[in-house]
Design an enzyme around this catalytic site. Structure first.
Site, PDB file in Angstrom:
ATOM      1  N   VAL A   1       8.577 -53.633  80.330  1.00  0.00           N
ATOM      2  CA  VAL A   1      10.012 -53.892  80.196  1.00  0.00           C
ATOM      3  C   VAL A   1      10.258 -55.369  80.491  1.00  0.00           C
ATOM      4  CG1 VAL A   1      12.326 -53.312  80.998  1.00  0.00           C
ATOM      5  CG2 VAL A   1      10.556 -51.540  80.929  1.00  0.00           C
ATOM      6  N   CYS A   2      11.067 -55.992  79.664  1.00  0.00           N
ATOM      7  CA  CYS A   2      11.467 -57.389  79.876  1.00  0.00           C
ATOM      8  C   CYS A   2      10.221 -58.270  80.011  1.00  0.00           C
ATOM      9  CB  CYS A   2      12.383 -57.463  81.093  1.00  0.00           C
ATOM     10  SG  CYS A   2      13.342 -58.989  81.250  1.00  0.00           S
ATOM     11  N   THR A   3      10.173 -59.140  81.024  1.00  0.00           N
ATOM     12  CA  THR A   3       9.034 -60.049  81.156  1.00  0.00           C
ATOM     13  C   THR A   3       7.800 -59.369  81.743  1.00  0.00           C
ATOM     14  OG1 THR A   3       9.937 -60.849  83.262  1.00  0.00           O
ATOM     15  CG2 THR A   3      10.442 -62.127  81.284  1.00  0.00           C
TER      16      THR A   3
END
Length: 221
Positions: free
Chosen positions: A98-100
């Site tokens: 998720v995300c970075t």
């Protein structure tokens, strides 16, 4: 189903908690919160999440979830953690980020030449690992699944829920958490906001990374 969610200092809480609200409702799901050390880890907004297991205690999983945040970008260079990610990935049916979190996982080299997504402000860092950044909310490439920034983790988890438990069960989970986004603003996508706002958020997102890089450079002299 054994689900391992990585916990570390300065993670973005919703990256982990959003998917958790979906995934723990899968049939026979057992969630393991895993960190380099047991105990509370302070998220980037001040909330704490608790790791019940150390890396050594969780060596295999059906589903691995790697959240993002400032801490994820720092941990790209943590050999112990990167080696653990590489090893546990050999046991998973699905590895998700998720995300970075995708940038952290990309440090393993396992996403090289693949498609993935991350927070819009960090596509360049994902590309630096040999990954092709994709401007989509959820991206699948083989066993790997990645979500864009923060709230996209819920979309990712529901996508996985359909695959793992079927449409009816996944729909019931979505109804149970009443996930029906109707935001009062239309600023949730970088392509739809004024350039000055986008530039301001981009600069703020990278400010702490630049400070870390500068300090690291000084220490190497």
């Amino acid at each position: 189903m054994k689900i391992a969610i990585l916990v570390f200092d300065e993670l973005t809480a919703l990256d982990a908690v959003g998917p958790y609200e979906v995934l723990h409702s899968l049939p026979e799901a057992k969630v393991h919160w895993v960190g380099k050390r047991k105990g509370a880890h302070r998220c980037d907004g001040g909330l704490s999440l608790v790791a019940d297991y150390t890396l050594d205690e969780v060596r295999e999983a059906d589903l691995l979830l790697v959240p993002g945040g400032f801490g994820a970008r720092k941990l790209q260079h943590d050999r112990e953690l990167v080696d653990w990610l590489r090893a546990i990935d050999q046991t998973t049916q699905t590895t998700a980020t998720v995300c970075t979190g995708s940038i952290l996982f990309a440090a393993t080299g396992l996403l090289q030449g693949r498609r993935a997504t991350t927070h819009w402000a960090f596509f360049d860092q994902l590309a630096n690992h040999g990954v092709t950044p994709v401007t989509e909310r959820v991206v699948r490439d083989g066993k790997y699944a990645s979500a864009a920034g923060v709230s996209a983790g819920i979309d990712l988890a529901l996508t996985l829920a359909v695959e793992l438990a079927g449409l009816d069960r996944a729909s019931g989970i979505q109804l149970g958490i009443e996930y029906d986004p109707q935001p009062p603003l239309q600023a949730g996508n970088a392509s739809r906001v004024p350039v000055p706002l986008r530039n301001r958020l981009y600069a703020a997102s990278h400010a702490r990374d630049a400070e870390i890089a500068q300090n690291a450079s000084r220490n190497c002299r």
